[in-house]
Design an enzyme around this catalytic site. Structure first.
Site, PDB file in Angstrom:
ATOM      1  N   ASP A  33       0.835  -1.075   0.015  1.00  0.00           N
ATOM      2  CA  ASP A  33       0.083  -0.107   0.121  1.00  0.00           C
ATOM      3  C   ASP A  33       0.903   1.361   0.130  1.00  0.00           C
ATOM      4  OD1 ASP A  33      -2.205  -1.715   0.127  1.00  0.00           O
ATOM      5  OD2 ASP A  33      -2.770  -1.099   2.066  1.00  0.00           O
ATOM      6  N   GLU A  35       3.862   1.681  -1.304  1.00  0.00           N
ATOM      7  CA  GLU A  35       4.603   1.988  -2.797  1.00  0.00           C
ATOM      8  C   GLU A  35       3.434   2.364  -3.484  1.00  0.00           C
ATOM      9  OE1 GLU A  35       7.452  -1.248  -4.261  1.00  0.00           O
ATOM     10  OE2 GLU A  35       6.495  -2.226  -2.525  1.00  0.00           O
ATOM     11  N   SER A  82     -36.484  -1.909 -16.805  1.00  0.00           N
ATOM     12  CA  SER A  82     -36.105  -2.954 -15.728  1.00  0.00           C
ATOM     13  C   SER A  82     -36.602  -4.410 -16.209  1.00  0.00           C
ATOM     14  CB  SER A  82     -37.138  -2.401 -14.502  1.00  0.00           C
ATOM     15  OG  SER A  82     -38.449  -2.467 -14.994  1.00  0.00           O
ATOM     16  N   GLU A 113     -26.910 -15.021 -15.234  1.00  0.00           N
ATOM     17  CA  GLU A 113     -25.991 -14.119 -14.521  1.00  0.00           C
ATOM     18  C   GLU A 113     -26.548 -13.778 -13.086  1.00  0.00           C
ATOM     19  OE1 GLU A 113     -26.034 -10.499 -16.315  1.00  0.00           O
ATOM     20  OE2 GLU A 113     -25.438 -11.124 -18.506  1.00  0.00           O
ATOM     21  N   LYS A 115     -28.019 -11.602 -10.119  1.00  0.00           N
ATOM     22  CA  LYS A 115     -28.974 -10.303 -10.065  1.00  0.00           C
ATOM     23  C   LYS A 115     -28.210  -9.634  -8.877  1.00  0.00           C
ATOM     24  CE  LYS A 115     -33.198  -8.261 -10.371  1.00  0.00           C
ATOM     25  NZ  LYS A 115     -32.898  -6.926  -9.532  1.00  0.00           N
ATOM     26  N   ASP A 117     -27.357  -6.793  -6.243  1.00  0.00           N
ATOM     27  CA  ASP A 117     -28.253  -5.863  -5.503  1.00  0.00           C
ATOM     28  C   ASP A 117     -27.415  -4.668  -5.084  1.00  0.00           C
ATOM     29  OD1 ASP A 117     -30.577  -5.185  -4.391  1.00  0.00           O
ATOM     30  OD2 ASP A 117     -30.140  -6.663  -2.488  1.00  0.00           O
ATOM     31  N   GLU A 178     -23.829  -2.631 -12.525  1.00  0.00           N
ATOM     32  CA  GLU A 178     -24.477  -2.266 -11.152  1.00  0.00           C
ATOM     33  C   GLU A 178     -23.333  -2.153 -10.176  1.00  0.00           C
ATOM     34  OE1 GLU A 178     -27.774  -2.847 -11.185  1.00  0.00           O
ATOM     35  OE2 GLU A 178     -28.583  -3.415  -9.133  1.00  0.00           O
ATOM     36  N   TYR A 230     -23.045  -5.594 -16.947  1.00  0.00           N
ATOM     37  CA  TYR A 230     -23.868  -6.556 -17.324  1.00  0.00           C
ATOM     38  C   TYR A 230     -24.590  -6.298 -18.922  1.00  0.00           C
ATOM     39  CZ  TYR A 230     -27.261  -3.581 -14.903  1.00  0.00           C
ATOM     40  OH  TYR A 230     -28.279  -2.704 -14.415  1.00  0.00           O
ATOM     41  N   LYS A 293     -31.164 -14.427 -19.615  1.00  0.00           N
ATOM     42  CA  LYS A 293     -31.128 -13.583 -20.730  1.00  0.00           C
ATOM     43  C   LYS A 293     -31.264 -14.524 -21.890  1.00  0.00           C
ATOM     44  CE  LYS A 293     -28.895  -9.763 -18.404  1.00  0.00           C
ATOM     45  NZ  LYS A 293     -27.953  -8.786 -18.369  1.00  0.00           N
ATOM     46  N   LYS A 317     -35.993 -14.333  -8.772  1.00  0.00           N
ATOM     47  CA  LYS A 317     -35.924 -13.777  -7.644  1.00  0.00           C
ATOM     48  C   LYS A 317     -35.744 -15.100  -6.498  1.00  0.00           C
ATOM     49  CE  LYS A 317     -36.623  -9.844  -6.844  1.00  0.00           C
ATOM     50  NZ  LYS A 317     -36.514  -8.377  -6.741  1.00  0.00           N
ATOM     51  N   CYS A 411     -33.893  17.210  21.179  1.00  0.00           N
ATOM     52  CA  CYS A 411     -33.461  16.041  21.461  1.00  0.00           C
ATOM     53  C   CYS A 411     -34.537  15.582  22.700  1.00  0.00           C
ATOM     54  CB  CYS A 411     -32.095  16.514  22.244  1.00  0.00           C
ATOM     55  SG  CYS A 411     -31.216  14.856  23.036  1.00  0.00           S
ATOM     56  N   CYS A 414     -32.330  15.687  26.373  1.00  0.00           N
ATOM     57  CA  CYS A 414     -31.958  16.887  27.028  1.00  0.00           C
ATOM     58  C   CYS A 414     -32.902  18.087  26.400  1.00  0.00           C
ATOM     59  CB  CYS A 414     -30.711  17.197  26.942  1.00  0.00           C
ATOM     60  SG  CYS A 414     -30.106  17.560  25.188  1.00  0.00           S
ATOM     61  N   CYS A 429     -28.240  16.359  18.126  1.00  0.00           N
ATOM     62  CA  CYS A 429     -28.221  17.071  19.330  1.00  0.00           C
ATOM     63  C   CYS A 429     -27.016  17.777  19.580  1.00  0.00           C
ATOM     64  CB  CYS A 429     -28.669  16.080  20.549  1.00  0.00           C
ATOM     65  SG  CYS A 429     -28.478  16.947  22.115  1.00  0.00           S
ATOM     66  N   CYS A 434     -25.598  16.685  27.012  1.00  0.00           N
ATOM     67  CA  CYS A 434     -26.791  15.974  26.898  1.00  0.00           C
ATOM     68  C   CYS A 434     -26.425  14.468  27.657  1.00  0.00           C
ATOM     69  CB  CYS A 434     -26.997  15.595  25.475  1.00  0.00           C
ATOM     70  SG  CYS A 434     -28.399  14.357  25.308  1.00  0.00           S
TER      71      CYS A 434
HETATM   72  S1  IVH Z   1     -29.856  -6.628 -17.243  1.00  0.00           S
HETATM   73  C1  IVH Z   1     -33.277  -4.423 -19.297  1.00  0.00           C
HETATM   74  N1  IVH Z   1     -28.331  -7.988 -15.649  1.00  0.00           N
HETATM   75  O1  IVH Z   1     -31.857  -5.293 -12.041  1.00  0.00           O
HETATM   76  C2  IVH Z   1     -32.805  -4.532 -18.067  1.00  0.00           C
HETATM   77  N2  IVH Z   1     -29.744  -6.447 -14.680  1.00  0.00           N
HETATM   78  O2  IVH Z   1     -34.847  -4.959 -12.411  1.00  0.00           O
HETATM   79  C3  IVH Z   1     -31.531  -5.043 -18.166  1.00  0.00           C
HETATM   80  N3  IVH Z   1     -29.680  -5.991 -12.178  1.00  0.00           N
HETATM   81  O3  IVH Z   1     -32.087  -1.967 -13.292  1.00  0.00           O
HETATM   82  C4  IVH Z   1     -30.781  -5.049 -16.981  1.00  0.00           C
HETATM   83  N4  IVH Z   1     -28.187  -7.653 -11.820  1.00  0.00           N
HETATM   84  O4  IVH Z   1     -30.032  -2.707 -12.016  1.00  0.00           O
HETATM   85  C5  IVH Z   1     -29.392  -6.951 -15.809  1.00  0.00           C
HETATM   86  N5  IVH Z   1     -27.022  -9.286 -14.208  1.00  0.00           N
HETATM   87  C6  IVH Z   1     -27.978  -8.488 -14.546  1.00  0.00           C
HETATM   88  C7  IVH Z   1     -28.388  -7.281 -13.161  1.00  0.00           C
HETATM   89  C8  IVH Z   1     -29.266  -6.602 -13.473  1.00  0.00           C
HETATM   90  C9  IVH Z   1     -28.730  -6.563 -11.275  1.00  0.00           C
HETATM   91  C10 IVH Z   1     -30.557  -4.894 -12.063  1.00  0.00           C
HETATM   92  C11 IVH Z   1     -30.503  -3.829 -12.810  1.00  0.00           C
HETATM   93  C12 IVH Z   1     -31.831  -3.379 -13.277  1.00  0.00           C
HETATM   94  C13 IVH Z   1     -32.633  -4.282 -12.469  1.00  0.00           C
HETATM   95  C14 IVH Z   1     -33.728  -4.859 -13.421  1.00  0.00           C
END
Ligand code: IVH
Length: 671
Positions: A33, A35, A82, A113, A115, A117, A178, A230, A293, A317, A411, A414, A429, A434
């Protein structure tokens, strides 16, 4: 002359990018770190001296630029859609049959892939250089958060430097991904915030979202953001499928998850789902399902979109670790630095094996966003695997007499009028006296890593501060006498004596522990250590100016300001003087020996003779350094029982592996 400088600047940028890649993408740094910091500092200095050579793709951008007043709005070149969701095997099979039918039984494959978060963003690279980064916004118009995106640790700013040779870099590349925070980084981030008296983030997603929305990119730069890419908008004609794209992106040096793969048919999709469900807790990042996909772009085009989501993809999900319960009350807690945090008191409920009876509500915005009222039935979940959070209100079950919660203007402890922080939505506060703040301050002062006064627990502190009014500040602890304690309920002479002994024992301490114990905002253990090492005595710390403090690498503007502000308050100086007067002595940070000078160590597993902290202290006291991750440059891995994956990695890299006995022998041998 200037050409030479430019040459050096270019060389440094390449070198730093390379190390970013080793560190954040391969997870295998090849320099220390220190360096790395040296290279970065040299580059920052050169860019400051020769501003004509500044460039948006320089890795110095990763430390953040100037603050902004607001974010510009940006139109996405194509709307950010989405995904539609499925929640069971049957629902997925329905999706599959629909696709098959629409594609008239043509042969196709899927890409599966994780998903992630986190927070969706769009990136635009022109001639390989990251030009624009934006948030999703409403899908059509997002916010220009380019400066913040540039600070993302594993994101290359210049693909010309990160790509594999032979890859042709497109003139314009628009990708989406993401932004996330790894669980281990999240844990560290929250520990640091707790240490520094800042409110905690609920989960990695919230922390990532909050960090991306910072107007000051330096704050974003201090957050451990990462990204996985992605998808691509306007694909290059040579790319025929999602999997081609993922490989292409990887060759450009863009971060792609190692968990993506092609699935031939629905059975392979389902086994991927099961596999990911099984290992989700072991992943370094949170996922809430998988994304499936249709792989071939040609077929994606045929399938097209329905309303706001593509027909060719679906999110499968995971079942959430959630339960419903009732909000019995909402209280406000006051922290050490005065931050007010609303907390929901819940009817106790078991979620994923743990009983939850409270959940933090963060701030007023969060309460309003979820519209939580006292009496509401709510869905709670364990997020980021630990901290409970309220996900939503079951509005249908809202009782008639539900009560809205209003954030107090004063608060709750106090009654002082509260103040709002400018940057983050924190209400504080401001009253240093306090009693809630005093209790929290004393709790911090006596805690293990601070003055380490055993036996002075939360309940006793509350009694001494609130009921007995014997303690107003940490210095009062050292005035306590056996007589003060022995008559208190639950105490006898012996237990009172034990506490007084522990208090006396704590008088022998180190400057680092002492500075940390004061509980100054932004000064956690690490910063306290840097400051102690720099000044060596408390007088130097008390009289330090902001600019002097800024000389210490890693001490930022806000930390310096808070420290100076703390000692501008004469009450604090007077308290420190009383502490010194009561006999507090600083063991000089002088080393026991130099036996381990220049050597680096990582500890894994449970040790017999030492706790982790003791082992660390032992190593540093003898001149060695303790690191947190195993790299090629590491000298020794100290192994106890049940070692973690660090052992495998060290073996792979051929690092010397020693037991704690061997560590101790290293000192004895030299002395
Ligand atoms: S593809 C047409 N791939 O999920 C939408 N989305 O509900 C293409 N997300 O807004 C998105 N992992 O933020 C894609 N491997 C993944 C993902 C992913 C998480 C999120 C993304 C999107 C939301 C859709």
């Amino acid at each position: 002359m200037n050409e030479k400088i430019l040459e050096r600047i270019k060389q440094l940028r390449e070198e730093i990018e390379k190390h970013n890649y080793y560190y954040y993408v391969l997870d295998n740094p090849i320099i220390s770190d220190a360096e790395y910091d040296r290279l970065m500092r040299e580059l920052i200095e050169l860019e400051e001296m020769y501003p004509e050579f500044k460039s948006p793709d320089s890795p110095t951008q990763k430390v953040g630029g100037k603050p902004r007043d607001e974010f510009k709005k940006l139109l996405h070149p194509e709307p950010m859609l989405s995904l539609s969701n499925v929640y069971s095997e049957d629902e997925f099979m329905e999706f599959h049959r629909r696709i098959k039918k629409l594609l008239e039984d043509k042969e196709f494959t899927y890409v599966v892939e994780p998903k992630y978060d986190g927070v969706a963003v769009e990136l635009i690279y022109k001639d390989g250089i990251l030009e624009v980064g934006s948030t999703r916004g409403d899908g059509t118009i997002g916010e220009d958060v380019t400066d913040n995106i540039r600070t993302i640790k594993n994101l290359p700013l210049n693909l010309n430097r990160s790509s594999n040779s032979g890859i042709i870099i497109p003139n314009e590349l628009i990708v989406r991904g993401e932004v996330i925070i790894f669980k281990e980084d999240f844990k560290r981030l929250n520990e640091k915030r707790l240490d520094e008296g800042e409110p905690l983030f609920a989960n990695p997603r919230n922390a990532a979202a909050g960090s991306l929305k910072q107007l000051n990119p330096k704050i974003t730069a201090a957050r451990p953001l990462r990204i996985f890419i992605y998808s691509i908008i306007k694909p290059d004609p040579t790319l025929k499928s999602q999997f081609d794209f993922l490989n292409f992106a990887k060759n450009l040096g863009l971060p792609i998850s190692e968990y993506v793969k092609v699935a031939n048919g629905p059975d392979e999709v389902l086994s991927y789902y099961k596999e990911m469900l099984e290992i989700r807790h072991k992943l370094r990042f949170d996922i809430d399902g998988i994304v499936i996909k249709v792989n071939e772009f040609e077929y994606q085009d045929i399938l097209g979109n329905i309303a706001k989501s593509p027909r060719w993809a679906v999110a499968f999900k995971f079942p959430p670790i959630q339960e419903t319960t009732v909000v019995e009350d909402i209280i406000v807690q006051v922290g050490r630095t005065g931050a007010l945090t609303p907390v929901a008191i819940l009817k106790p409920v078991r979620v994923g094996g743990v009983t939850i009876s409270r959940a933090t509500l963060h701030n007023q915005d969060e309460i309003e966003r979820l519209d939580i009222r006292i009496g509401d039935t709510v869905v709670v979940q364990r997020a980021g695997d630990v901290i409970p959070e309220i996900v939503k209100v079951v509005v249908e079950k809202r009782p008639k007499d539900s009560k809205k919660f209003l954030f107090p203007d004063n608060c709750p402890v106090c009654q002082t009028r509260v103040e709002k922080d400018k940057d983050e939505a924190i209400v504080r506060c401001p009253n240093e006296e306090c009693s809630a703040r005093v209790v929290e301050r004393i709790k911090h002062f006596v805690s293990k890593r601070a003055m380490n006064i055993e036996g002075l627990g939360e309940k006793l502190i509350e009694r001494l501060v609130i009921e007995k009014k014997l303690i107003k500040d940490p210095a009062d602890i050292y005035k306590l006498k056996i007589e003060d304690l022995e008559h208190m309920e639950g105490f006898g002479e012996k237990s009172a004596k034990n506490i007084i002994d522990a208090i006396n024992k704590s008088k022998k301490t180190t400057l680092k522990r002492f500075i940390y114990a004061l509980g100054i905002r932004h000064i956690g253990e690490n910063t306290a250590e840097l400051i102690a090492d720099y000044f060596q005595d408390i007088e130097g710390v008390i009289s330090a100016s902001e600019s002097e403090l800024r000389q210490i690498p890693q001490v930022g503007e806000e930390t310096a300001r808070e420290l100076v502000r703390y000692f501008q308050n004469h009450k604090n100086i007077e308290m420190v003087n009383r502490l010194k007067g009561s006999g507090i002595e600083f063991e000089s940070s002088k080393k026991d020996s130099d036996s381990l000078a220049g050597l680096t160590f990582v500890i894994t597993g449970t040790l017999n003779r030492f706790t982790r902290d003791e082992a660390k202290e032992f190593i540093t006291k003898n001149g060695g350094k303790v690191l947190s991750s195993v790299t090629k440059k590491l000298d020794y891995l100290v192994v106890g029982s049940n070692p973690g994956s660090k052992l495998d990695k060290a073996q792979e890299l051929g690092i010397k592996i020693i037991s704690e006995e061997e560590l101790i022998a290293m000192i004895k041998k030299k002395n």
